[in-house]
Design an enzyme around this catalytic site. Structure first.
Site, PDB file in Angstrom:
ATOM      1  N   ASP A  94      -2.354  -3.504   2.434  1.00  0.00           N
ATOM      2  CA  ASP A  94      -3.296  -2.399   2.277  1.00  0.00           C
ATOM      3  C   ASP A  94      -3.942  -2.461   0.896  1.00  0.00           C
ATOM      4  O   ASP A  94      -3.752  -3.426   0.152  1.00  0.00           O
ATOM      5  CB  ASP A  94      -2.610  -1.057   2.525  1.00  0.00           C
ATOM      6  CG  ASP A  94      -1.490  -0.749   1.540  1.00  0.00           C
ATOM      7  OD1 ASP A  94      -1.388  -1.431   0.491  1.00  0.00           O
ATOM      8  OD2 ASP A  94      -0.713   0.178   1.810  1.00  0.00           O
ATOM      9  N   LEU A  95      -4.674  -1.437   0.538  1.00  0.00           N
ATOM     10  CA  LEU A  95      -5.381  -1.400  -0.734  1.00  0.00           C
ATOM     11  C   LEU A  95      -4.435  -1.515  -1.929  1.00  0.00           C
ATOM     12  O   LEU A  95      -4.806  -2.042  -2.972  1.00  0.00           O
ATOM     13  CB  LEU A  95      -6.203  -0.105  -0.822  1.00  0.00           C
ATOM     14  CG  LEU A  95      -7.162   0.030  -1.987  1.00  0.00           C
ATOM     15  CD1 LEU A  95      -8.199  -1.095  -1.962  1.00  0.00           C
ATOM     16  CD2 LEU A  95      -7.858   1.379  -1.937  1.00  0.00           C
TER      17      LEU A  95
END
Length: 134
Positions: free
Chosen positions: A15-16
């Site tokens: 994810d980010l």
């Protein structure tokens, strides 16, 4: 004896924040379960084509313990805890080296083509019981 399935974390799995997105652990353990079933000698495609039967997840309890990150080499261990005439109960763990990152208790059942529950064929119960005894 545990079934072991090795995998590497790719950029697309993160994810980010750069850690494995939580839902991807479910993909990892699904791949490991598919290999576990294949290792038992069960051809899921033939099972579906012949008997119209498929394995499905009935219940899953998951614990996220520590994050995995891009390029980590992970190991998924699958152990058969028990079988009943209608269920297979598995314990799955995701590890990085000796660090336990994720655990899941998974209950599998079989459904027919119409989505109705089926009893597990005797051969599958025997194979999974043998796997749990190892």
């Amino acid at each position: 004896m545990s079934h072991r399935f090795s995998l590497r974390v790719y950029y697309e799995d993160t994810d980010l924040a750069g850690i494995v997105y939580y839902a991807n652990y479910l993909k990892f353990i699904e791949r490991a379960r598919s290999e576990w079933v294949r290792g038992l000698g069960i051809d899921q495609v033939a099972l579906k084509q012949g008997a119209g039967a498929v394995f499905v997840v009935r219940r899953l309890e998951a614990d996220y313990l520590s994050p995995a990150r891009f390029d980590d080499q992970l190991l998924v261990e699958t152990d058969c805890e028990a079988t009943t005439p209608a269920r297979i109960i598995l314990m799955q763990r995701v590890l990085r080296d000796d660090a336990l990152l994720f655990t899941a208790r998974v209950i599998l059942v079989m459904l027919d083509a119409a989505g109705r529950p089926l009893r597990l064929p005797a051969a599958i119960r025997q194979w999974s019981n043998a796997a749990s005894a190892e």
